[in-house]
Scaffold this motif. Structure first.
Motif, mmCIF file in Angstrom:
data_model
loop_
_atom_site.group_PDB
_atom_site.id
_atom_site.type_symbol
_atom_site.label_atom_id
_atom_site.label_comp_id
_atom_site.label_asym_id
_atom_site.label_seq_id
_atom_site.Cartn_x
_atom_site.Cartn_y
_atom_site.Cartn_z
ATOM 1 N N GLU A 95 0.842 -1.189 0.000
ATOM 2 C CA GLU A 95 0.000 0.000 0.000
ATOM 3 C C GLU A 95 0.888 1.254 0.000
ATOM 4 O OE1 GLU A 95 -3.634 1.139 2.858
ATOM 5 O OE2 GLU A 95 -1.743 0.839 3.924
ATOM 6 N N HIS A 96 0.519 2.242 -0.801
ATOM 7 C CA HIS A 96 1.262 3.499 -0.838
ATOM 8 C C HIS A 96 0.308 4.684 -0.810
ATOM 9 C CE1 HIS A 96 4.665 1.048 -2.149
ATOM 10 N NE2 HIS A 96 5.415 2.069 -1.817
ATOM 11 N N TYR A 97 0.537 5.553 0.169
ATOM 12 C CA TYR A 97 -0.172 6.823 0.245
ATOM 13 C C TYR A 97 0.855 7.931 0.129
ATOM 14 C CZ TYR A 97 -4.721 4.963 1.416
ATOM 15 O OH TYR A 97 -5.935 4.320 1.358
ATOM 16 N N LEU A 98 0.481 8.979 -0.551
ATOM 17 C CA LEU A 98 1.348 10.141 -0.714
ATOM 18 C C LEU A 98 1.017 11.162 0.367
ATOM 19 C CD1 LEU A 98 3.391 11.835 -2.375
ATOM 20 C CD2 LEU A 98 1.431 12.694 -3.667
ATOM 21 N N SER A 99 2.047 11.580 1.088
ATOM 22 C CA SER A 99 1.896 12.602 2.123
ATOM 23 C C SER A 99 2.955 13.672 1.899
ATOM 24 C CB SER A 99 2.082 11.998 3.512
ATOM 25 O OG SER A 99 1.160 10.958 3.740
ATOM 26 N N VAL A 100 2.693 14.854 2.428
ATOM 27 C CA VAL A 100 3.637 15.960 2.301
ATOM 28 C C VAL A 100 3.875 16.592 3.666
ATOM 29 C CG1 VAL A 100 4.113 18.209 1.236
ATOM 30 C CG2 VAL A 100 2.883 16.452 -0.063
ATOM 31 N N SER A 101 5.147 16.705 4.018
ATOM 32 C CA SER A 101 5.572 17.413 5.221
ATOM 33 C C SER A 101 5.929 18.839 4.821
ATOM 34 C CB SER A 101 6.795 16.714 5.825
ATOM 35 O OG SER A 101 7.337 17.493 6.869
ATOM 36 N N HIS A 102 5.393 19.801 5.544
ATOM 37 C CA HIS A 102 5.667 21.219 5.275
ATOM 38 C C HIS A 102 6.821 21.659 6.178
ATOM 39 C CE1 HIS A 102 2.025 21.770 2.784
ATOM 40 N NE2 HIS A 102 1.644 20.705 3.488
ATOM 41 N N LEU A 103 8.023 21.503 5.683
ATOM 42 C CA LEU A 103 9.237 21.654 6.486
ATOM 43 C C LEU A 103 9.478 23.060 6.998
ATOM 44 C CD1 LEU A 103 11.580 19.544 4.197
ATOM 45 C CD2 LEU A 103 10.421 18.792 6.284
#
Length: 178
Positions: free
Chosen positions: A160-168
């Protein structure tokens, strides 16, 4: 037991990290043929490790985000501002929720210091939710966007792959170095 987090270039520590990720990915992700040895993406990016004395107990790769160009375009993010966090592993012998949270904090800081504004993460939904909790505790934005089965490649195709984004660039992350 004092754990040190650092961007690593030491060949012996890196070799330990590669062995650790191979062992863990084979056992924990059910990938019996996974080869954890150094690859081109390791050489293109940077490796953040956690170590106790001269023993690597964890690591993650911070690599340029250019390999997920389609996702960057869909999210309207500039490739030169984005990295990809990959191959995150902590030795089960020392693994705790707190250590994983600490590692996440240092991963945010190391990526920011290298000059990235965003980090993309491909993970299971369970791991994405855990990363979101870690980010929330640090006051750093983290969004789980969607399932991206087309991003799974090689040995990872069945996972399973979900795309997430960290706002650094969120300000709370800047306090980690202080």
């Amino acid at each position: 037991m004092s754990i040190i987090f650092e961007l690593c270039q030491d060949p012996q520590l890196l070799a330990q990290y590669y062995r650790l990720r191979e062992q863990c990915f084979r056992r924990e992700l059910g990938l019996p043929d996974f080869d954890g040895s150094e690859d081109d993406r390791d050489r293109q990016g940077q490796i953040l490790i956690a170590r106790i004395d001269d023993r690597c107990v964890g690591g993650a790769r911070i690599s340029p985000g250019t390999t997920v160009k389609n996702q960057l375009d869909e999210l309207a993010l500039a490739a030169d501002e984005c990295c990809l966090w990959e191959r995150f592993v902590i030795d089960p012998v020392v693994r705790t929720v707190q250590l994983a949270r600490d590692f996440c904090g240092y991963l945010i800081e190391a990526s920011r210091l290298v000059g990235y504004h965003y980090a993309l993460v491909l993970s299971s939904l369970r791991n994405a939710r855990f990363y979101r909790q870690c980010h929330s505790a640090l006051g750093v934005g983290f969004q789980i966007h969607r399932s991206v089965p087309d991003c799974a490649q090689g040995a990872f195709e069945g996972l399973e792959h979900y795309l997430s984004v960290s706002h650094l660039k969120d300000t709370a992350a800047l306090q980690m170095a202080a």
